[in-house]
Enzyme design. Structure first.
Site, short mmCIF file in Angstrom:
data_model
loop_
_atom_site.label_atom_id
_atom_site.label_comp_id
_atom_site.label_asym_id
_atom_site.label_seq_id
_atom_site.Cartn_x
_atom_site.Cartn_y
_atom_site.Cartn_z
N SER A 171 -26.71 0.19 2.98
CA SER A 171 -25.37 -0.32 2.69
C SER A 171 -25.42 -1.59 1.84
CB SER A 171 -24.60 -0.59 3.99
OG SER A 171 -23.21 -0.79 3.74
N LEU B 296 -24.05 -2.39 -0.82
CA LEU B 296 -22.79 -2.75 -1.47
C LEU B 296 -21.67 -2.91 -0.46
CD1 LEU B 296 -23.03 -0.44 -4.60
CD2 LEU B 296 -23.59 -2.87 -4.42
N TYR C 70 -27.67 13.27 9.31
CA TYR C 70 -26.71 13.27 8.18
C TYR C 70 -26.18 14.68 7.93
CZ TYR C 70 -28.58 8.65 6.78
OH TYR C 70 -28.98 7.35 6.75
N GLY D 209 -20.53 -1.11 2.02
CA GLY D 209 -19.63 0.03 2.20
C GLY D 209 -18.67 0.23 1.04
#
Length: 324
Positions: free
Chosen positions: A215, A217, A53, A219
């Site tokens: 994820s 939601l 990340y 995206g």
């Protein structure tokens, strides 16, 4: 904030896990620190990151989210033993042939790099980010088992495994007497159910694995930020993501969103809070991973803590999401 055991372990984690994929990408360091502080103050003790990340962002070589977390912990305001820190290994972190994957060589190099960036001497949960077909699973598991025995890592997990891959790993650990995965991080939400529910869910339940969906939601689709028939905002993931484009083009997605919005209005909650509550109501789920990029999004996500749907409400959402 409620706390749950992570799978069959005695480790207690908050019902919401704070994901850090946005750190060093859509959230700069000061905002990221504010989000971390606010989440901890709200009772979140579970923080998920990854060495990669956010290597895809301009000017980000990877490791930036871990570095931000490390500086937050090093500031000394948050006791290290009050934080359950999770990170991952697998993705490419350099240009060399061994700078990715799940070989013993890469895992041992990667964990030391993560420990330096996180400014800690141990990782609570070390997860393989995805399978590596080029490396024998026994080699991967023996390296991870060594990390547990050496005290670098306390628990092991995996992400993005198919059911047969997860079973192979569990069987190998059992047969060879190696420390095994205690949790799975799947892509799971109301618009993506079969990938987890078809086979993975029964494996997790049968073997006592914790489940921390990423994820949750879809995206951002399940927040209600998109509108039927309208182009997605240029600065949104919907403008570039083929997966979110698929949701925009699927009438079933809009039916699910409408049901979430109607249900949320009745409860005084947002669509995203209701979507997170649906996951929290799933018996096999431990902690959905929220990924806010600012304090406004965090506050909304935190509004799902303690919210539980009734059987009737779950049936409505199941009907919309499954098209029944």
């Amino acid at each position: 904030m409620e706390y749950r055991n992570l799978g069959g372990t005695g480790l207690r984690v908050s019902e919401l896990c704070l994901g850090t994929m946005q750190f060093g990408w859509t959230a700069d360091e000061p905002v990221s620190i504010d989000v971390l502080n606010a989440a901890f103050e709200a009772g979140v003790n579970f923080f998920d990151t990854a060495d990669v990340y956010s290597r895809w962002a301009d000017g980000n070589p990877g490791g930036v989210a871990e570095q931000i977390l490390g500086r937050w912990l090093a500031a000394g305001k948050i006791p290290r033993d009050q934080v359950v820190l999770a990170t991952k290994v697998r993705a490419r972190m350099g240009e060399g042939p061994n700078d990715e994957g799940l070989s013993r060589a890469h895992i041992l190099d990667a964990v030391e790099a993560s420990l330096r960036r996180l400014q800690t001497d141990y990782i609570d949960l070390y997860q393989v980010h995805a399978p590596d077909d080029r490396t024998p699973i026994e080699e991967t598991l023996r390296a991870l088992d060594d990390l547990v025995r050496w005290g670098r890592v306390r628990y092991l997990g995996c992400s993005n495994f198919k059911a047969w891959q997860l079973m192979r790993a569990l069987w190998t650990s059992e047969r060879k007497g190696l420390d095994r995965f205690v949790c799975l991080q799947p892509h799971y939400h109301l618009l993506n159910r079969s990938e987890y529910e078809r086979e993975l869910e029964s494996v997790c339940v049968s073997y006592g694995l914790g489940v921390i969906p990423y994820s949750p939601l879809a995206g951002g689709f399940l927040t209600g930020k998109y509108r039927p028939g309208a182009d997605p905002p240029k600065d949104s993931r919907g403008a570039t993501s083929s997966r979110i484009r698929g949701y925009l083009d699927d009438q079933r997605s809009w039916s699910v969103l409408s049901a979430l919005q109607d249900m949320g209005k009745e409860r005084g909650k947002s669509a995203s809070q209701t979507a997170l509550s649906w996951l929290l109501s799933r018996p096999s789920v431990t902690s959905p991973i929220i990924g806010p990029k600012n304090l406004v999004q965090l506050e909304d996500n935190l509004g799902s803590a303690g919210l539980r749907l009734s059987g009737g409400e779950i049936e409505v959402l199941d009907s919309a999401s499954l098209g029944t």
